[in-house]
Write a protein that holds these residues in place. Structure first.
Motif, PDB file in Angstrom:
ATOM      1  N   ARG A 207       4.317  16.233   2.140  1.00 34.58           N
ATOM      2  CA  ARG A 207       5.463  15.542   1.548  1.00 34.58           C
ATOM      3  C   ARG A 207       6.491  15.202   2.616  1.00 34.58           C
ATOM      4  N   PHE A 208       6.669  16.102   3.562  1.00 35.71           N
ATOM      5  CA  PHE A 208       7.550  15.838   4.693  1.00 35.71           C
ATOM      6  C   PHE A 208       7.037  14.649   5.502  1.00 35.71           C
ATOM      7  N   ALA A 209       5.735  14.614   5.718  1.00 37.01           N
ATOM      8  CA  ALA A 209       5.133  13.504   6.464  1.00 37.01           C
ATOM      9  C   ALA A 209       5.281  12.191   5.708  1.00 37.01           C
ATOM     10  N   VAL A 210       5.107  12.232   4.388  1.00 29.79           N
ATOM     11  CA  VAL A 210       5.280  11.024   3.575  1.00 29.79           C
ATOM     12  C   VAL A 210       6.699  10.494   3.708  1.00 29.79           C
ATOM     13  N   SER A 211       7.680  11.401   3.687  1.00 28.53           N
ATOM     14  CA  SER A 211       9.080  10.953   3.818  1.00 28.53           C
ATOM     15  C   SER A 211       9.318  10.291   5.168  1.00 28.53           C
ATOM     16  N   ASN A 212       8.760  10.853   6.236  1.00 32.03           N
ATOM     17  CA  ASN A 212       8.914  10.250   7.561  1.00 32.03           C
ATOM     18  C   ASN A 212       8.302   8.856   7.621  1.00 32.03           C
ATOM     19  N   ILE A 213       7.081   8.751   7.101  1.00 33.38           N
ATOM     20  CA  ILE A 213       6.373   7.464   7.135  1.00 33.38           C
ATOM     21  C   ILE A 213       7.105   6.434   6.285  1.00 33.38           C
ATOM     22  N   ALA A 214       7.502   6.841   5.065  1.00 36.15           N
ATOM     23  CA  ALA A 214       8.165   5.905   4.158  1.00 36.15           C
ATOM     24  C   ALA A 214       9.468   5.382   4.759  1.00 36.15           C
ATOM     25  N   CYS A 215      10.253   6.271   5.350  1.00 37.94           N
ATOM     26  CA  CYS A 215      11.534   5.853   5.937  1.00 37.94           C
ATOM     27  C   CYS A 215      11.307   4.934   7.134  1.00 37.94           C
ATOM     28  N   GLU A 216      10.326   5.258   7.964  1.00 37.49           N
ATOM     29  CA  GLU A 216      10.056   4.445   9.144  1.00 37.49           C
ATOM     30  C   GLU A 216       9.582   3.045   8.754  1.00 37.49           C
ATOM     31  N   VAL A 217       8.685   2.971   7.778  1.00 36.45           N
ATOM     32  CA  VAL A 217       8.176   1.671   7.325  1.00 36.45           C
ATOM     33  C   VAL A 217       9.295   0.860   6.669  1.00 36.45           C
ATOM     34  N   LYS A 259       2.632  -2.079   2.863  1.00 27.34           N
ATOM     35  CA  LYS A 259       2.670  -1.300   4.107  1.00 27.34           C
ATOM     36  C   LYS A 259       2.782   0.199   3.827  1.00 27.34           C
ATOM     37  N   LEU A 260       3.480   0.552   2.760  1.00 31.40           N
ATOM     38  CA  LEU A 260       3.556   1.970   2.396  1.00 31.40           C
ATOM     39  C   LEU A 260       2.177   2.501   2.038  1.00 31.40           C
ATOM     40  N   LEU A 302       1.036  -5.649 -13.755  1.00 32.85           N
ATOM     41  CA  LEU A 302       1.642  -6.678 -12.919  1.00 32.85           C
ATOM     42  C   LEU A 302       1.414  -6.356 -11.448  1.00 32.85           C
ATOM     43  N   ARG A 303       0.149  -6.158 -11.116  1.00 32.07           N
ATOM     44  CA  ARG A 303      -0.201  -5.879  -9.726  1.00 32.07           C
ATOM     45  C   ARG A 303       0.189  -7.077  -8.868  1.00 32.07           C
ATOM     46  N   THR A 304       0.913  -6.811  -7.780  1.00 36.00           N
ATOM     47  CA  THR A 304       1.368  -7.918  -6.940  1.00 36.00           C
ATOM     48  C   THR A 304       0.338  -8.307  -5.902  1.00 36.00           C
ATOM     49  N   ALA A 305      -0.492  -7.355  -5.517  1.00 31.11           N
ATOM     50  CA  ALA A 305      -1.513  -7.643  -4.508  1.00 31.11           C
ATOM     51  C   ALA A 305      -2.838  -7.056  -4.999  1.00 31.11           C
ATOM     52  N   SER A 306      -3.843  -7.868  -5.118  1.00 26.95           N
ATOM     53  CA  SER A 306      -5.088  -7.449  -5.758  1.00 26.95           C
ATOM     54  C   SER A 306      -5.757  -6.273  -5.057  1.00 26.95           C
ATOM     55  N   ALA A 307      -5.579  -6.149  -3.743  1.00 23.44           N
ATOM     56  CA  ALA A 307      -6.269  -5.086  -3.004  1.00 23.44           C
ATOM     57  C   ALA A 307      -5.436  -3.818  -2.874  1.00 23.44           C
ATOM     58  N   HIS A 308      -4.233  -3.801  -3.454  1.00 21.19           N
ATOM     59  CA  HIS A 308      -3.355  -2.647  -3.295  1.00 21.19           C
ATOM     60  C   HIS A 308      -2.763  -2.226  -4.638  1.00 21.19           C
ATOM     61  N   GLU A 309      -2.438  -0.933  -4.718  1.00 19.42           N
ATOM     62  CA  GLU A 309      -1.804  -0.400  -5.928  1.00 19.42           C
ATOM     63  C   GLU A 309      -0.295  -0.607  -5.817  1.00 19.42           C
ATOM     64  N   VAL A 310       0.128  -1.860  -5.904  1.00 21.21           N
ATOM     65  CA  VAL A 310       1.546  -2.217  -5.823  1.00 21.21           C
ATOM     66  C   VAL A 310       1.893  -3.012  -7.078  1.00 21.21           C
ATOM     67  N   TYR A 311       2.930  -2.527  -7.825  1.00 25.12           N
ATOM     68  CA  TYR A 311       3.245  -3.132  -9.111  1.00 25.12           C
ATOM     69  C   TYR A 311       4.718  -3.501  -9.169  1.00 25.12           C
ATOM     70  N   MET A 312       5.008  -4.685  -9.722  1.00 20.89           N
ATOM     71  CA  MET A 312       6.372  -5.198  -9.817  1.00 20.89           C
ATOM     72  C   MET A 312       6.807  -5.210 -11.281  1.00 20.89           C
TER      73      MET A 312
END
Length: 539
Positions: A207-217, A259-260, A302-312
């Motif tokens: 979870r710490f690593a996820v926070s670092n990656i998310a903030c950096e991205v 990117k996340l 409402l998937r925004t990108a067919s190859a990714h689990e990203v929803y708007m």
């Protein structure tokens, strides 16, 4: 040493006082003397005594005039009057200047010592009070980042007290919120087989690593942002797009979501789902955007990108009962918080309120009730899991699965959940340990904030007011590993992230995460990751 100054127009009195005062016994020292109020005023301004012993009737400037000027200057020391005259009017005037004592000459040695002892005790009490106040202010400064983070989380989730929902209560660091638009990006870690196998300490580290990656991205696309964890598998990015980011904002948010997914999956091999809430004109509607972000994930329409689990999220989006379990973020966060704090009554009430609202929907099937049971049980178990409590000793997976499969109507679900909550909160394993978990939560947060500093368990024991040995036991019981091991793993995980960016040399990375001895850093790195730092750069 307490500093004492004496002002009197009789030289014999000055000499006698200097001889009579038991300086060593009082822990005091003589710092100056004067024969009149004017010279005394100048001497006091230069020496800053703690106690002034003065006569009233003196040439050039009287003691009363001198005291009046001292108080106007802001002098906070104690004043004792030894006067050859004793009358009510002078005593009354002296009281205006907060005089500690008014004594007629001549004075006996026991009386002199008694008066000075009393005044010094007052000084010591005031000093102790000042020290306590300073310590309190220091602690508030120390904890301020954590207090502000909790404020941000509460604002994003919707648990902020109504009294704090105006600009006057914005933390100083977030005053720019008033001038921006706001949108939230929800991050959910999917509980696949790999995630279920993680230990408590590994899960905290991920979870710490996820926070670092998310903030950096996120900062590469939106410099003004905050990151906050919600519970177990959910986290949140709060984006404040500036005027230059409003054009094509949806495209930029979609790019962030993709990117996340790619970065968290690539670095950590964790599967994530991203939800993007609606843009709000005021931070007071931030919790609405948060609900929308996770609702978009749940609906998955409402998937925004067919190859990714990203929803708007879209205003006209809707879902039918039975399609998917929708858990308001505020409800989920409150339930997880209540369970971690062993607040049985609060958890019961949250479940009852939720089930009452859920029953208002039409067409609730048995399958939907069972799915809700499974998801709600997941919220409870993961909130406890991240705090170091595994429920295997209380309930087996087969037992829970069998009980959930027998649930038919919402009222059965409510009764089943409340029974489980009661058994958990009253269990010997859980009872009485909530304070320990709060301490460890603070410690892990502090480690993640200050991993590059020279952290020691002794330093943290001073901050939480628990002895070093006891704190060591508490930390290991909750996290499953020692303080030093946890700190080392946090540092090495951060070092691994920095090395994979390939922007820094090994010695630079080592220093960045708190190691000045490069060979020692390399040894630790290989021990934990299985490879040398230089190998990671070359790959």
């Amino acid at each position: 040493m307490w500093k004492i100054a004496i002002i009197d127009d009789e030289r014999q009195v000055l000499k006698g006082m200097k001889r009579a005062i038991p300086w060593d016994d009082l822990g005091a020292e003589w710092v100056g003397e004067a024969l009149n109020g004017e010279d005394g005023l100048e001497m006091i301004r230069n020496t800053h005594p703690d106690i002034v012993i003065t006569d009233l009737y003196m040439p050039v400037m009287s003691g009363l005039d001198m005291m009046e000027q001292l108080r106007k200057d802001g002098f906070q020391g104690k004043i004792i009057i030894f006067s050859g005259y004793s009358d009510f009017e002078h005593a009354r005037q002296a009281l205006r200047f907060q005089v500690s004592d008014y004594v007629s000459k001549p004075v006996s040695l026991p009386t002199l010592q008694s008066i000075l002892t009393k005044v010094i005790q007052e000084l010591e009490a005031e000093e102790e009070k000042r020290v306590r106040q300073w310590e309190l202010e220091f602690k508030m400064t120390l904890y301020e980042p954590f207090v502000e983070k909790e404020w941000v989380r509460s604002a994003a989730v919707g648990t902020l007290d109504h009294a704090y929902k105006d600009s006057t209560h914005l933390p100083p660091s977030y005053l720019y919120w008033e001038e921006r638009k706001h949108v939230t990006v929800g991050i959910e870690l999917i509980r696949d087989e790999r995630a279920r196998c993680l230990s408590v300490s590994d899960w905290n580290l991920f979870r710490f690593a996820v926070s670092n990656i998310a903030c950096e991205v996120a900062r590469k696309l939106f410099p003004d942002m905050e990151y906050t964890e919600l519970h177990s598998t959910r986290a949140l990015l709060i984006i404040h797009p500036g005027p230059g980011h409003l054009e094509h904002l949806e495209d930029r948010l979609e790019e962030l979501g993709i990117k996340l997914n790619e970065s968290i999956g690539g670095y950590l091999k964790l599967v994530t789902r991203i939800g993007i809430g609606g843009v709000k004109d005021t931070w007071m509607k931030l919790s609405d955007s948060t609900e929308e972000a996770f609702r978009a994930m749940d609906q998955r329409a409402l998937r925004t990108a067919s190859a990714h689990e990203v929803y708007m999220y879209r205003e006209n989006s809707s879902s039918e009962p039975g399609d998917v379990a929708l858990f308001p973020v505020k409800f989920s966060y409150k339930l997880a918080t209540a369970m971690k704090a062993s607040q049985e009554d609060d958890a019961h009430q949250l479940v009852l309120d939720y089930i009452t609202e859920m029953k208002k929907q039409e067409g609730i099937s048995q399958g939907y009730v069972q799915m809700l049971g499974s998801e709600l049980w997941g919220i409870i178990t993961y909130s406890l899991y991240e705090s170091g409590l595994v429920l295997d000793d209380l309930f087996t997976n087969d037992q829970i699965a069998k009980e959930i499969s027998s649930l038919i109507v919402p009222d059965q679900l409510a009764g089943w959940l409340m029974d489980k909550i009661t058994r958990i909160c009253s269990s010997r394993q859980w009872k009485g340990s909530s304070k320990h978990r709060q301490v460890v939560d603070f410690m892990t947060s502090y480690i993640h904030e200050h991993y590059a500093d020279e952290l020691t368990l002794a330093e943290l024991s001073d901050k939480v007011f628990i002895s070093r040995n006891h704190l060591s036991i508490i930390f290991k019981n909750i996290t499953g590993e020692t303080f030093n091991n946890y700190l080392t793993r946090v540092r090495i995980e951060k070092a691994r992230e920095l090395l994979m960016e390939r922007n820094m040399l090994v010695y630079e990375v080592a220093e960045r995460v708190g190691y000045k001895n490069i060979p020692y850093f390399s040894t630790l790195f290989k021990k934990i990751t299985g490879m040398n730092p230089t190998e990671l750069i070359k790959n």
